[in-house]
Enzyme design. Structure first.
Site, PDB file in Angstrom:
ATOM      1  N   LEU A 265       0.447  -0.837   0.018  1.00  0.00           N
ATOM      2  CA  LEU A 265      -0.322  -0.037   0.213  1.00  0.00           C
ATOM      3  C   LEU A 265       0.917   1.015  -0.132  1.00  0.00           C
ATOM      4  O   LEU A 265       2.075   1.016   0.201  1.00  0.00           O
ATOM      5  CB  LEU A 265      -0.936  -0.036   1.293  1.00  0.00           C
ATOM      6  N   PRO A 266       0.287   2.799  -0.506  1.00  0.00           N
ATOM      7  CA  PRO A 266       1.162   3.112  -0.402  1.00  0.00           C
ATOM      8  C   PRO A 266       1.343   4.401   0.235  1.00  0.00           C
ATOM      9  O   PRO A 266       2.513   4.886   0.684  1.00  0.00           O
ATOM     10  CB  PRO A 266       0.311   4.699  -1.291  1.00  0.00           C
TER      11      PRO A 266
ATOM     12  N   ASN B  17      -3.165   4.204   4.216  1.00  0.00           N
ATOM     13  CA  ASN B  17      -3.612   3.331   3.832  1.00  0.00           C
ATOM     14  C   ASN B  17      -3.755   2.191   4.702  1.00  0.00           C
ATOM     15  O   ASN B  17      -4.378   1.380   4.648  1.00  0.00           O
ATOM     16  CB  ASN B  17      -3.264   3.198   2.258  1.00  0.00           C
TER      17      ASN B  17
ATOM     18  N   THR C 260       6.147   0.861   2.717  1.00  0.00           N
ATOM     19  CA  THR C 260       6.737   1.587   3.381  1.00  0.00           C
ATOM     20  C   THR C 260       5.861   2.789   3.802  1.00  0.00           C
ATOM     21  O   THR C 260       5.235   3.167   3.352  1.00  0.00           O
ATOM     22  CB  THR C 260       7.526   2.581   2.126  1.00  0.00           C
TER      23      THR C 260
ATOM     24  N   LYS D  75      14.740   0.252   4.751  1.00  0.00           N
ATOM     25  CA  LYS D  75      14.090   0.971   3.797  1.00  0.00           C
ATOM     26  C   LYS D  75      14.249   2.608   3.291  1.00  0.00           C
ATOM     27  O   LYS D  75      14.609   2.741   2.716  1.00  0.00           O
ATOM     28  CB  LYS D  75      12.529   0.275   3.057  1.00  0.00           C
TER      29      LYS D  75
ATOM     30  N   LYS E 112       7.366  11.090   0.091  1.00  0.00           N
ATOM     31  CA  LYS E 112       6.169  10.922   1.274  1.00  0.00           C
ATOM     32  C   LYS E 112       7.948   9.978   1.797  1.00  0.00           C
ATOM     33  O   LYS E 112       8.071   9.601   3.900  1.00  0.00           O
ATOM     34  CB  LYS E 112       5.305   9.814   1.522  1.00  0.00           C
TER      35      LYS E 112
END
EC number: 1.1.1.31
Length: 336
Positions: free
Chosen positions: A103-104, A108, A134, A209, A284
């Site tokens: 998911l973004p 979410n 992420t 990440k 983001k």
């Protein structure tokens, strides 16, 4: 699967799986036996630029899928291929005891797990929930606590490699969670990636990440600046890229994902920066890095500047373009 779990670099405690590692014959048989025996349906939530090819690679390995995406059109090709499409994350949890989410954003992910029709409404005890989004490491930790209350297991497993690696099944997964569950996660992740690395407790996959993407943003901006300068000094862009890639300035942004149109085929810069990893998502991720740096009192001077640049890009109409469009942005914006 062509490799088994191994403990490499005992001094560092690094535990990872890679297709490049050949297992002993006995362990290969054990992995294959477990894989064949356990191909029960896998839930997959989130079929965007990354989730779509990841889900397809699970299909290629023989896993039936229980599919959900907030945009029904994203599910159509899977439904046409015979996979089961359901109407909510809760319905996925009702039908599958192994679920992958891609998911973004943190919002979410929270909605997919804890929302009114979220996974936790119908999750079964003993289920394995793997989040490859992420998101903020703190959010991963909170989700893990909620999942644990339901008697299930949560692991964060964000990815690196981009859309190309997602399509070819060569992603790198950075996994955080209970180490005893790593082998179960690796069985699925190994179908979608060539490297599956155990990082530590829940949240450490996200931490790895975030660090990787901060460095990626910095190196992409640096590559774009160097290429722009060289072109304005009269160098042919293909020649300059060739020189950089045989010299000490070489990096992934220059040799695999070059931001200059015409230098490489098969990358977003060759297609008007369409597809790939959006500038909005990079902004983001840099925001997540900024928040983590603030909470840990870690100086990230270049990371903060990269965050500002990508925020400016999004404000000036680049939000839907690939993050390598920073080259175009710098070419057009000459007043910094």
């Amino acid at each position: 699967m062509a490799a088994s779990l191994r403990l490499l670099g005992a001094a560092s405690g690094l535990r990872y799986w890679s297709r490049r590692l050949r297992p002993a014959a006995g362990s290969f048989a054990a992995v294959c036996s477990r894989s064949v025996a356990s191909k029960t349906p896998v839930g997959f939530i989130g079929l965007g630029n990354m989730g779509n090819p990841m889900a397809k690679n699970l299909m290629k390995h023989g896993y039936p899928l229980i599919i959900y995406d907030v945009f029904p059109d994203a599910c159509k090709e899977f439904q046409d291929a015979g996979e089961q499409v359901v109407s909510s994350p809760a319905d996925v949890a009702e039908k599958a005891d192994r679920i992958i989410t891609m998911l973004p954003t943190s919002i979410n992910a929270i909605e997919a797990y804890s929302g009114a029709n979220g996974i936790l409404k119908k999750v079964k005890k003993g289920s394995l929930l793997i989040d490859s989004s992420t998101i903020d490491p703190a959010v991963s930790k909170e989700l893990a606590k909620e999942v644990e209350k339901m008697g299930a297991v949560f692991m964060d497993a964000p990815v690196s490699g981009g859309v190309g690696a997602a399509r070819s099944g060569n992603l790198t997964f950075m996994v955080g969670g209970v180490e005893d569950e790593f082998a179960a996660a690796q069985e699925l992740l190994g179908c979608m990636g060539s490297n599956v690395v155990y990082c530590g407790a829940v949240g450490t996959g996200q931490a790895a990440k975030i660090c990787n993407n901060m460095l990626l943003a910095i190196s992409m901006i640096g590559t774009a600046e160097a290429m722009n300068l060289g072109i304005r000094l009269g160098l042919d862009p293909k020649l300059l890229a060739k020189i950089l890639n045989m010299s000490s300035g070489r990096c992934w942004s220059s040799d695999t994902y070059n931001p200059v149109p015409g230098v490489m085929d098969g990358v977003p810069s060759a297609n008007n920066y369409q597809g790939g990893f959006g500038a909005t998502l990079m902004a983001k991720d840099l925001g997540l890095a900024q928040d983590s740096a603030t909470s840990t009192k870690s100086p990230i001077l270049l990371g903060s500047l990269a965050h500002q640049i990508y925020r400016m890009m999004c404000a000036k109409g680049y939000s839907k373009k690939d993050f390598s469009s920073v080259f175009q942005f710098l070419r057009e914006e000459e007043t910094f």
